[in-house]
Design a protein around this motif. Structure first.
Motif, PDB file in Angstrom:
ATOM      1  N   LYS A 116       9.060   5.280   4.957  1.00 50.56           N
ATOM      2  CA  LYS A 116       8.876   6.629   4.426  1.00 50.56           C
ATOM      3  C   LYS A 116       9.949   6.904   3.378  1.00 50.56           C
ATOM      4  O   LYS A 116      11.142   6.907   3.678  1.00 50.56           O
ATOM      5  N   LEU A 117       9.501   7.102   2.163  1.00 59.18           N
ATOM      6  CA  LEU A 117      10.399   7.356   1.046  1.00 59.18           C
ATOM      7  C   LEU A 117      10.360   8.832   0.673  1.00 59.18           C
ATOM      8  O   LEU A 117       9.283   9.399   0.456  1.00 59.18           O
TER       9      LEU A 117
ATOM     10  N   GLU B 235      -3.682   3.568  -0.175  1.00 59.28           N
ATOM     11  CA  GLU B 235      -4.069   3.215  -1.538  1.00 59.28           C
ATOM     12  C   GLU B 235      -3.413   1.886  -1.888  1.00 59.28           C
ATOM     13  O   GLU B 235      -2.205   1.717  -1.715  1.00 59.28           O
ATOM     14  N   SER B 236      -4.205   0.938  -2.372  1.00 53.93           N
ATOM     15  CA  SER B 236      -3.661  -0.361  -2.720  1.00 53.93           C
ATOM     16  C   SER B 236      -2.779  -0.257  -3.953  1.00 53.93           C
ATOM     17  O   SER B 236      -3.162   0.333  -4.965  1.00 53.93           O
ATOM     18  N   LEU B 237      -1.571  -0.838  -3.865  1.00 50.16           N
ATOM     19  CA  LEU B 237      -0.669  -0.880  -5.016  1.00 50.16           C
ATOM     20  C   LEU B 237      -0.677  -2.268  -5.653  1.00 50.16           C
ATOM     21  O   LEU B 237      -0.882  -2.406  -6.853  1.00 50.16           O
TER      22      LEU B 237
ATOM     23  N   THR C  80       4.714   7.083   2.041  1.00 49.56           N
ATOM     24  CA  THR C  80       5.023   5.972   2.939  1.00 49.56           C
ATOM     25  C   THR C  80       4.450   4.705   2.337  1.00 49.56           C
ATOM     26  O   THR C  80       3.294   4.682   1.906  1.00 49.56           O
ATOM     27  N   TYR C  81       5.250   3.652   2.298  1.00 41.16           N
ATOM     28  CA  TYR C  81       4.853   2.391   1.697  1.00 41.16           C
ATOM     29  C   TYR C  81       4.730   1.333   2.781  1.00 41.16           C
ATOM     30  O   TYR C  81       5.650   1.124   3.573  1.00 41.16           O
TER      31      TYR C  81
ATOM     32  N   TYR D 180       0.843  -1.186   0.000  1.00 39.39           N
ATOM     33  CA  TYR D 180       0.000   0.000   0.000  1.00 39.39           C
ATOM     34  C   TYR D 180       0.880   1.238   0.000  1.00 39.39           C
ATOM     35  O   TYR D 180       2.007   1.215   0.497  1.00 39.39           O
ATOM     36  N   ARG D 181       0.309   2.304  -0.519  1.00 40.74           N
ATOM     37  CA  ARG D 181       0.974   3.602  -0.494  1.00 40.74           C
ATOM     38  C   ARG D 181       0.110   4.557   0.308  1.00 40.74           C
ATOM     39  O   ARG D 181      -1.130   4.543   0.198  1.00 40.74           O
TER      40      ARG D 181
END
Lengths: 112, 111
Positions: free
Chosen positions: B106-107, B44-46, B86-87, B35-36
């Motif tokens: 966290k990117l 949000e589903s990736l 964030t992933y 998720y993102r």
């Protein structure tokens, strides 16, 4: 598109108040979930429900209860809010033939 | 008890670079989710990875699953600033619908 709607985006409550967080989904999903999200702790499951009137405790159920009287609606109840329940609360649903969990926009609760 | 660990938890990288982030889980599972989350927003589903060896790609992101190693990777190709977020990875235990999430990574992608 699946829509999961949480009734309040932001709430401010006082210690000891009873708090209701409402969640409604429009995809006829069997499963609904309440998570809380805190910095550094990720998402932690509070309660989930796999059918009307059915509920199961998650990892951190203390201080919370839930209600699912209708399939589309899942409510989280804080009987007596405390400051350590200040958090972001996320509702989610899943079901049908898909495996995805769909999240609502979140409810940020501050308890003073 | 299922535990999900992400590594690293913070990543700052330059635009145009590649990087791989890791998600380990502790017990047998045949489903892995990515998720993102953007600041102040919901998840949000990736990707949903359902079997060993599954690979899915969307734009500059590619996710894979190795159920024997209990490991999923999320590979970032030629990062751009819009990937800053964030992933989260998540897994489920024994066919349960209940997901256990990692703490999130966290990117930050710098110009």
């Amino acid at each position: 598109d699946v829509k999961v709607t949480q009734s309040s985006r932001y709430l401010v409550k006082r210690t000891g108040e009873k708090v209701f967080l409402e969640c409604v989904q429009d995809m006829d999903h069997e499963n609904m979930f309440w998570y809380r999200q805190d910095p550094g702790l990720g998402l932690r499951l509070i309660y989930f429900s796999y059918d009307v009137k059915m509920k199961e405790k998650g990892d951190i159920p203390e201080g919370y209860s839930v209600s699912r009287e209708k399939k589309e609606r899942f409510s989280l109840i804080l009987e007596s809010a405390s400051t350590n329940q200040t958090s972001m609360y996320l509702c989610a649903s899943s079901g049908g033939t898909g495996w995805e969990l769909f999240f609502g926009e979140g409810s940020r609760l501050t308890v003073l | 008890e299922l535990k999900v660990e992400q590594n690293p938890l913070f990543l700052s990288m330059q635009e145009g670079k590649n990087y791989t982030i890791y998600c380990n889980y502790s017990t047998t599972s045949d489903r892995l989710y990515w998720y993102r989350q953007d600041p102040g927003k919901s998840l949000e589903s990736l990707f949903v990875l359902l079997s060993n060896g599954a690979v899915k790609q969307e734009g500059r992101l590619m996710a894979s699953l190795d159920t024997k190693a209990r490991l999923s990777t999320l590979h970032i190709t030629a990062a751009v600033h819009d990937l800053s977020a964030t992933y989260f990875c998540a897994s489920s235990q024994g066919g349960s619908e209940k997901l256990v999430f990692g703490k999130g990574m966290k990117l930050t992608v710098n110009p």
